[in-house]
Design a protein around this motif. Structure first.
Motif, mmCIF file in Angstrom:
data_model
loop_
_atom_site.group_PDB
_atom_site.id
_atom_site.type_symbol
_atom_site.label_atom_id
_atom_site.label_comp_id
_atom_site.label_asym_id
_atom_site.label_seq_id
_atom_site.Cartn_x
_atom_site.Cartn_y
_atom_site.Cartn_z
ATOM 1 N N LYS A 4 60.141 133.824 105.436
ATOM 2 C CA LYS A 4 60.029 132.370 105.367
ATOM 3 C C LYS A 4 60.396 131.891 103.988
ATOM 4 O O LYS A 4 60.083 132.535 102.986
ATOM 5 N N ARG B 156 67.379 129.775 105.025
ATOM 6 C CA ARG B 156 66.916 131.159 104.901
ATOM 7 C C ARG B 156 67.860 132.116 105.615
ATOM 8 O O ARG B 156 68.258 133.171 105.079
ATOM 9 N N SER C 200 60.307 128.279 101.605
ATOM 10 C CA SER C 200 59.812 126.910 101.498
ATOM 11 C C SER C 200 60.227 126.362 100.149
ATOM 12 O O SER C 200 59.903 126.940 99.109
ATOM 13 N N GLY D 193 60.062 122.995 97.865
ATOM 14 C CA GLY D 193 59.511 121.657 97.672
ATOM 15 C C GLY D 193 60.094 121.052 96.413
ATOM 16 O O GLY D 193 59.556 121.252 95.334
ATOM 17 N N GLN E 151 65.073 124.398 106.413
ATOM 18 C CA GLN E 151 64.723 125.514 105.530
ATOM 19 C C GLN E 151 64.965 126.852 106.207
ATOM 20 O O GLN E 151 65.410 127.811 105.582
ATOM 21 N N ASP E 152 64.673 126.923 107.518
ATOM 22 C CA ASP E 152 64.916 128.169 108.240
ATOM 23 C C ASP E 152 66.409 128.454 108.341
ATOM 24 O O ASP E 152 66.846 129.614 108.266
ATOM 25 N N LYS F 24 56.067 132.985 94.620
ATOM 26 C CA LYS F 24 56.067 131.549 94.346
ATOM 27 C C LYS F 24 56.553 131.297 92.925
ATOM 28 O O LYS F 24 56.133 131.978 91.996
ATOM 29 N N GLN G 85 62.714 119.481 103.311
ATOM 30 C CA GLN G 85 61.330 119.703 103.698
ATOM 31 C C GLN G 85 61.213 120.027 105.187
ATOM 32 O O GLN G 85 60.181 120.536 105.626
ATOM 33 N N PRO H 26 61.288 122.057 108.379
ATOM 34 C CA PRO H 26 61.273 123.498 108.601
ATOM 35 C C PRO H 26 62.580 124.037 109.176
ATOM 36 O O PRO H 26 63.028 125.121 108.807
#
Length: 456
Positions: A59, A40, A61, A63, A36-37, A90, A31, A33
């Motif tokens: 980006k 990515r 994300s 969850g 996650q970055d 999504k 979670q 950032p």
């Protein structure tokens, strides 16, 4: 023995607790950032090196255990053209069910998507083929496929907004462009193994499609092969509910047969009761079409004036409402509660209401009301014949049962459909005249019985 059991139980609790702790730690870390970055960046670098083309993901994300979101996605093909781009992708997926060999997709949401697929000559390779080749197993690699248990896949909801798709195939001559504002559907059943699908809701709005058929680079299948393909059994258990279409525009052009057509649907709402593709049967609870138009031109045929020209149609203001419509491969029946349309300056239909049935042996119209600016036909009509082949051989066998109540027929409307009568009495020199009819007709065309008839 008790001591051993206690030790084993404590070990089990320690292992279970450790796994839960590590999983929760992973959830918390992913979670963050920065994490996650980092993920990515690693994913983009891997794909760029693997595909040898431009890949961007603005980006990511994640969850856990459900949601995955990608933003500002861009994939380029080997010609440096857009293969896929998207503002938001999504996916709501139950990751824990993957452990049970189940892929449960609770929702798919795509926004601002552009996808371009093409196949060019002389190599006849699609522009996405390099992706398949990049992930293809190396030569000599033994691939083991477990066919004992297929993964169960389910999808519950799909939401698509601002989608643009293009497909150009030089091999088959197809050039298709599709874009739409919004598509939404719900799926109750999604079983690929049994080919069973239940879709209670389909909504589509703001669609514009352009379909161009050019000369293909390959020879088409023979008529026999095409017929065999079309008539082949297709095992599909499909259940549909409400289909709601609005602001639909489809342009079609065939360069080979010189055909051009346009369909504009302002609003079409259909409630399906049942559908059987194998038996070619469809039952509709209701159908409502509003303010639509159809343009059709066959440029290989001359334009006919002052009559219904089926090779050159210009239908506008098309409205049609009906209930309990049943269709199969050799018959159709139902109730038309409202119908109206205009075909240029040739024919105007103000009102159409009837309970109808049509089959290979005739047509029946009950509680009929048909109105144009100069014609009113009401009540009942039934025309029957043994078969279409027998009808062509002997028109005298046509059976009639007609009851007309204070009906008025305008000659202009008749001549629009049967222009051959223009120089025949009483139509000759009386194209604007009308005739009022009340009466009953029954029997066959070669032996009519007219118990009462009043013609003015």
């Amino acid at each position: 023995m008790k001591k051993v059991v206690k030790i084993l139980f404590r070990v089990f609790l320690w292992i279970t607790g450790s796994i839960i702790f590590l999983f929760l730690l992973l959830v918390l870390l992913i979670q963050v950032p920065a994490v996650q970055d980092y993920a990515r960046g690693k994913a983009v670098t891997y794909l760029h090196n693997k595909l040898q083309t431009k890949v961007e993901v603005g980006k990511i994300s994640i969850g856990l255990p459900k949601r995955i979101v990608l933003k500002e996605v861009y994939f380029e093909d080997r010609n440096r053209d857009t293969l896929l781009s998207g503002e938001v992708l999504k996916v709501d997926v139950s990751l824990l069910k993957l452990l049970k060999n189940q892929l449960q997709i609770n929702g798919i949401e795509l926004q601002g998507i552009t996808a371009k697929v093409n196949r060019t000559l002389p190599d006849s390779v699609f522009n996405f083929d390099f992706i398949l080749q990049a992930f293809k197993p190396a030569a000599g690699t033994k691939v083991t496929v477990d066919t004992t248990a297929g993964m169960k896949i389910s999808i519950k909801k799909i939401n698509l907004d601002r989608i643009r798709l293009s497909f150009k195939d030089e091999l088959t001559g197809n050039d298709i462009k599709v874009e739409f504002d919004h598509f939404e559907t719900r799926l109750r059943d999604f079983d690929l193994d049994k080919m069973k699908f239940s879709i209670p809701v389909i909504q589509l709005s703001g669609l514009h499609a352009v379909i161009v058929q050019n000369k293909p680079a390959i020879e088409e299948d023979s008529t026999v092969q095409i017929a065999a393909t079309v008539n082949a059994p297709f095992e599909l258990d499909l259940n549909l509910g409400t289909i709601d279409l609005s602001k639909i525009s489809i342009d079609y052009q065939n360069e080979l047969s010189k055909l051009k057509a346009n369909l504009d649907l302002s609003q079409l709402k259909v409630v399906v009761e049942s559908i059987d593709l194998n038996q070619q049967k469809v039952k509709l609870k209701s159908l409502n079409l509003e303010n639509s138009s159809i343009l059709f031109d066959d440029f290989s045929k001359p334009v006919l004036k002052d009559q219904m020209d089926y090779a050159h149609l210009s239908i506008s203001g098309l409205n049609l409402s009906g209930n309990n419509i049943s269709y199969n491969k050799d018959s159709i029946s139902g109730q038309i509660t409202a119908g109206s349309m205009k075909n240029g300056d040739v024919f105007v239909l103000k009102t159409l209401k009837t309970d109808f049935s049509y089959s290979e042996t005739g047509v029946t119209l009950k509680d009929l009301l048909l109105e144009t600016p100069g014609t009113t036909i009401r009540d009942y009509a039934r025309i029957s014949y043994p078969s279409l082949d027998s009808l062509a051989a002997d028109p005298g066998i046509i059976g009639m049962e007609i009851h007309l109540a204070n009906s008025r027929i305008n000659f202009k409307d008749v001549l629009a459909f049967v222009p051959q009568l223009a120089d025949v009495d009483p139509f000759k020199n009386n194209h604007e005249a009308s005739v009022t009819i009340t009466g009953n007709i029954n029997g066959t065309l070669s032996n009519l019985n007219i118990p009462d008839l009043l013609i003015t």
